[in-house]
Scaffold this motif. Structure first.
Motif, PDB file in Angstrom:
ATOM      1  N   LYS A 393      44.502  -0.531  -5.702  1.00  0.00           N
ATOM      2  CA  LYS A 393      43.946  -1.780  -6.241  1.00  0.00           C
ATOM      3  C   LYS A 393      43.211  -1.566  -7.558  1.00  0.00           C
ATOM      4  CE  LYS A 393      41.997  -2.935  -2.247  1.00  0.00           C
ATOM      5  NZ  LYS A 393      41.280  -3.656  -1.167  1.00  0.00           N
ATOM      6  N   SER A 394      42.965  -0.281  -7.916  1.00  0.00           N
ATOM      7  CA  SER A 394      42.300  -0.013  -9.194  1.00  0.00           C
ATOM      8  C   SER A 394      43.256  -0.130 -10.378  1.00  0.00           C
ATOM      9  CB  SER A 394      41.673   1.389  -9.172  1.00  0.00           C
ATOM     10  OG  SER A 394      42.675   2.401  -9.161  1.00  0.00           O
ATOM     11  N   PHE A 395      44.575  -0.202 -10.120  1.00  0.00           N
ATOM     12  CA  PHE A 395      45.552  -0.391 -11.189  1.00  0.00           C
ATOM     13  C   PHE A 395      45.672  -1.871 -11.523  1.00  0.00           C
ATOM     14  CE2 PHE A 395      46.690   3.691  -9.370  1.00  0.00           C
ATOM     15  CZ  PHE A 395      47.016   4.456 -10.472  1.00  0.00           C
ATOM     16  N   ASP A 396      46.076  -2.150 -12.765  1.00  0.00           N
ATOM     17  CA  ASP A 396      46.193  -3.529 -13.251  1.00  0.00           C
ATOM     18  C   ASP A 396      47.481  -4.147 -12.703  1.00  0.00           C
ATOM     19  OD1 ASP A 396      46.223  -5.916 -14.560  1.00  0.00           O
ATOM     20  OD2 ASP A 396      46.061  -5.082 -16.587  1.00  0.00           O
ATOM     21  N   SER A 397      47.331  -5.125 -11.803  1.00  0.00           N
ATOM     22  CA  SER A 397      48.509  -5.743 -11.181  1.00  0.00           C
ATOM     23  C   SER A 397      49.277  -6.635 -12.140  1.00  0.00           C
ATOM     24  CB  SER A 397      48.075  -6.551  -9.948  1.00  0.00           C
ATOM     25  OG  SER A 397      47.186  -7.584 -10.315  1.00  0.00           O
ATOM     26  N   THR A 398      48.671  -7.016 -13.275  1.00  0.00           N
ATOM     27  CA  THR A 398      49.393  -7.843 -14.252  1.00  0.00           C
ATOM     28  C   THR A 398      50.344  -7.006 -15.101  1.00  0.00           C
ATOM     29  OG1 THR A 398      47.637  -7.610 -15.910  1.00  0.00           O
ATOM     30  CG2 THR A 398      47.463  -9.452 -14.342  1.00  0.00           C
ATOM     31  N   GLN A 399      50.114  -5.693 -15.142  1.00  0.00           N
ATOM     32  CA  GLN A 399      50.946  -4.808 -15.947  1.00  0.00           C
ATOM     33  C   GLN A 399      51.885  -3.944 -15.105  1.00  0.00           C
ATOM     34  OE1 GLN A 399      50.840  -4.850 -19.343  1.00  0.00           O
ATOM     35  NE2 GLN A 399      49.323  -6.505 -19.192  1.00  0.00           N
ATOM     36  N   HIS A 400      51.592  -3.835 -13.798  1.00  0.00           N
ATOM     37  CA  HIS A 400      52.354  -2.906 -12.960  1.00  0.00           C
ATOM     38  C   HIS A 400      52.704  -3.558 -11.625  1.00  0.00           C
ATOM     39  CE1 HIS A 400      49.433  -0.527 -15.431  1.00  0.00           C
ATOM     40  NE2 HIS A 400      50.567   0.023 -15.839  1.00  0.00           N
ATOM     41  N   GLU A 401      53.754  -3.022 -10.997  1.00  0.00           N
ATOM     42  CA  GLU A 401      54.127  -3.423  -9.648  1.00  0.00           C
ATOM     43  C   GLU A 401      53.457  -2.455  -8.668  1.00  0.00           C
ATOM     44  OE1 GLU A 401      55.900  -6.031  -8.682  1.00  0.00           O
ATOM     45  OE2 GLU A 401      56.218  -6.702 -10.735  1.00  0.00           O
ATOM     46  N   LEU A 402      52.638  -3.001  -7.766  1.00  0.00           N
ATOM     47  CA  LEU A 402      51.822  -2.169  -6.889  1.00  0.00           C
ATOM     48  C   LEU A 402      52.326  -2.263  -5.453  1.00  0.00           C
ATOM     49  CD1 LEU A 402      48.270  -3.115  -8.265  1.00  0.00           C
ATOM     50  CD2 LEU A 402      49.863  -1.357  -9.100  1.00  0.00           C
ATOM     51  N   PHE A 403      52.498  -1.085  -4.808  1.00  0.00           N
ATOM     52  CA  PHE A 403      52.979  -1.006  -3.431  1.00  0.00           C
ATOM     53  C   PHE A 403      52.076  -0.046  -2.651  1.00  0.00           C
ATOM     54  CE2 PHE A 403      56.491  -1.868  -6.254  1.00  0.00           C
ATOM     55  CZ  PHE A 403      57.203  -2.886  -5.623  1.00  0.00           C
ATOM     56  N   ALA A 404      51.952  -0.317  -1.366  1.00  0.00           N
ATOM     57  CA  ALA A 404      51.138   0.557  -0.513  1.00  0.00           C
ATOM     58  C   ALA A 404      51.779   0.683   0.859  1.00  0.00           C
ATOM     59  CB  ALA A 404      49.714   0.020  -0.382  1.00  0.00           C
ATOM     60  N   ILE A 405      51.630   1.866   1.448  1.00  0.00           N
ATOM     61  CA  ILE A 405      52.031   2.109   2.841  1.00  0.00           C
ATOM     62  C   ILE A 405      50.795   2.583   3.584  1.00  0.00           C
ATOM     63  CG2 ILE A 405      53.456   3.483   4.412  1.00  0.00           C
ATOM     64  CD1 ILE A 405      55.516   3.723   2.181  1.00  0.00           C
ATOM     65  N   GLU A 406      50.388   1.848   4.602  1.00  0.00           N
ATOM     66  CA  GLU A 406      49.248   2.227   5.431  1.00  0.00           C
ATOM     67  C   GLU A 406      49.580   1.912   6.885  1.00  0.00           C
ATOM     68  OE1 GLU A 406      46.688   3.675   7.320  1.00  0.00           O
ATOM     69  OE2 GLU A 406      46.316   4.040   5.181  1.00  0.00           O
TER      70      GLU A 406
END
Length: 665
Positions: A393-406
């Motif tokens: 979540k510290s990455f800019d979601s407007t510039q990057h596609e963010l994915f997580a596995i938990e």
């Protein structure tokens, strides 16, 4: 006159003119204890239930009945009154469903009562009874009973403490009553030799169901190489001693018995079931599988025991070939159950201070990733084992596609109202990632090399993997810092991590660093990790951070990796070829199946037509049969008329004229 209720698994109901005395570990499944006598008339009763008694559903204990001897009519309850008598049930008694126990009954220890029985008289120890009234038809083996009891004590020894508050008000008289327990309180002496003390022998003792040095220290796991048992011991004590001893033995340990005939055939069979081998010639007992753990990475059998993993109760061992410290193999099913049911229950609701610590750590991790310009162009980012998502979540979601596995469902609420796509597995998305983060994940993998090599399939050619793992050397593993909450399966040192990446993965290390306090300070003092989250300028911290990228050329792969690649490529090619053949065969079978269905349909239609034609023919045959019968009747009538005419006098008289007429014609 109200009923006292104790809810939960150990539920029972009892009215207030019964004195209850209950032993440890008893459970009742809704047992009802009823005394209909009047307290003001002194009609009380005491019910004593021994330790670890179990009752089935809908069981009753009736401590009173009508005093019909007095002669008063039964309907006059106040005059006739009730007669109450005490009831006692011995320890470890098993009572089936719908059993009724009447007043004045004394049931021995270790008794089994069949379902729907009515107990009206005393039952001796270890008896198996049933019927109405209940009668003895067999007895339990005392030896098997004691064995079962020792296992049950070991299993639920601590359970009573958690539910003791529910019973305190009903157990006031417990200390004044002698309830049969028969704990294994035998004190037994033995001599043993530790694996790291080749010339020294120690004295040990079995006391309170535990194994100790003679000075009271507990004997560590997997440390005993040789044991000599004294002659003053019976078979039951030997059995329990060997049960407790197993976790203390090294792989090649030997237990010397005083006499070969001490272990009967029955005991030898039971020992075999728990992994022992008995040698009658030498009078010794040893472990059945005298082999060491095999390294999950390099396959070496040159391993040595370090300690026990408190999370899984499995040995931790070090491979002397690749220097990797690891926990013995655990099944995927057991691992899944552990993470779903036992792993860090506090993760449901983190405090603000904890969340701040996670965010601070994430900021330093992000600094480590980007400060040297290892990667500049990136779009798709995946965080595996993301926890509450502080790093992703510290990455800019407007510039990057963010994915997580938990995989831990306890933290899923931290992803609501975010731009992070929460995946169940890496296969769920076909995205190739530029950055894959795995912070404090690799130590939880059964095989970290396989885990990393599988990640390479989802990484872009120029992508990187960020890794953070704890350093857990032998000193750490033998310190109080090793807890039962970690769930770690691989225990890294700096050298072992570098060897793993270099020799067993398709990656190379492009950056290496650490965070956290130094190991000695962390073990010997009360330093807090939250004060050392920054990136250190040396490699002395207890948390190792690394950036990995694919090896530059095929020449950088070692021969083992190339052989593995060729092998798997051939398997994949054969698999594809087999799949094409199967696909062609399947298409052919589908066509044949379609043709068969069409022919079957035509056959069914013809059969239907034939059935209809058969019905028509049957009706016609019936009509013809009726016509034939009618014609036969007419023929018979004509034949009769003809016979009558031929035999008549008129026919005879006219015979000559008829002949003349016939000639004239």
């Amino acid at each position: 006159m109200g009923m006292i209720e104790i809810a939960g698994y150990k539920s029972l109901k009892c009215n207030d003119n019964v004195d209850l005395i209950i032993g440890e570990g008893a459970d009742f499944n809704g047992l009802v204890i009823q005394n209909d006598g009047l307290p003001k008339c002194g009609s009380r009763a005491t019910v004593t239930i021994g330790s670890h008694v179990h009752t089935g559903k809908r069981c009753q204990i009736r401590t009173s009945d009508h005093d019909f001897i007095s002669g008063y009519p039964m309907v006059h309850r106040s005059l006739a009154g009730y007669k109450s008598e005490d009831v006692s049930i011995g320890a470890y008694t098993w009572i089936g469903d719908d059993v009724l126990i009447m007043k004045g009954v004394n049931i021995g220890k270790g008794v089994i009562i069949q379902a729907k029985s009515v107990v009206v008289s005393d039952i001796p120890d270890f008896a198996i009874v049933g019927g109405h009234p209940a009668k003895v038809f067999s007895y339990r083996s005392k030896e098997d009973f004691l064995f079962f009891k020792s296992l049950r004590l070991e299993k639920i020894k601590g359970d009573f403490k958690s539910s003791k508050k529910l019973f305190d008000k009903h157990l006031a008289q417990r200390d004044n009553i002698a309830i049969e327990e028969e704990l294994l309180d035998t004190i037994m002496d033995f001599t043993f030799k530790l694996s790291n003390e080749s010339n020294n022998y120690f004295s040990g003792k079995l006391e309170d169901d535990q194994l100790y040095f003679d000075d009271g220290r507990e004997i560590p796991s997997h440390s005993i190489a040789y044991v000599s048992v004294s002659s003053e011991i019976n078979e039951d004590t030997l059995w329990r001693f060997l049960q407790l001893l197993k976790r203390k033995l090294c792989y090649s340990s030997v237990i010397k018995l005083p006499t070969p005939n001490l272990a009967s055939e029955h005991l030898q069979s039971r020992l075999s079931n728990i992994g022992y081998v008995f040698c009658s010639e030498s009078g010794t007992v040893s472990l059945k599988d005298n082999h060491k753990d095999i390294c999950k990475i390099c396959g070496s059998e040159d391993t040595e025991y370090v300690t026990d993993n408190p999370s899984f109760l499995l040995p931790i061992f070090k491979c002397n070939e690749c220097n990797l410290i690891q926990t013995s193999q655990i099944s995927d099913l057991s691992l899944t159950l552990y993470y779903n049911q036992e792993f860090r229950p506090e993760r449901v609701d983190f405090t603000d201070a904890q969340i701040k610590q996670f965010d601070t750590r994430a900021s330093f991790q992000k600094e480590f990733i980007f400060q040297d310009g290892v990667i500049t162009n990136y779009k798709n980012i995946l965080d595996i084992g993301a926890g509450i998502g502080s790093l992703i979540k510290s990455f800019d979601s407007t510039q990057h596609e963010l994915f997580a596995i938990e995989p831990d469902p306890k933290v899923s609420q931290y992803y609501s109202n975010t731009q992070v796509s929460l995946l169940e597995s890496i296969e769920e998305s076909n995205v190739k990632y530029d950055i894959i983060c795995a912070s404090h994940v690799l130590e939880h993998a059964n095989n970290p090399a396989d885990f990393l090599n599988q990640l390479s399939e989802n990484l872009n050619e120029s992508g990187i993997i960020f890794i953070e793992v704890p350093i857990e050397n032998v000193d750490f593993l033998n310190s109080s810092r090793l807890t039962s909450k970690s769930g770690h399966l691989t225990h890294f040192t700096l050298d072992a991590f570098e060897s793993l990446i270099k020799n067993h993965t398709c990656f190379e290390i492009v950056k290496l660093g650490t965070s956290g306090p130094e190991m000695n300070d962390y073990i010997t003092t009360k330093v807090k990790i939250r004060d050392y989250l920054y990136n250190r300028t040396d490699l002395n911290g207890i948390h190792l951070r690394a950036l990995l990228k694919r090896k530059a050329t095929s020449d950088s792969y070692n021969e083992h990796a190339k052989d593995e690649f060729v092998k798997y490529h051939k398997l994949a090619h054969d698999s594809i070829y087999s799949n094409l053949e199967l696909k062609s065969l399947l298409e052919s079978l589908l066509l044949e199946n379609q043709d068969f269905k069409e022919r079957l349909k035509q056959s069914e239609f013809k059969l239907s037509q034939a059935k209809n034609n058969s019905a028509d023919l049957s009706r016609k045959c019936q009509k013809l049969d009726q016509d034939l019968i009618s014609l036969k009747k007419k023929l018979a009538a004509v034949e009769k008329q003809h016979s009558d005419v031929v035999n008549s006098n008129s026919w005879k008289i006219t015979a000559i004229p008829r002949k003349l007429v016939s000639k004239l014609k």
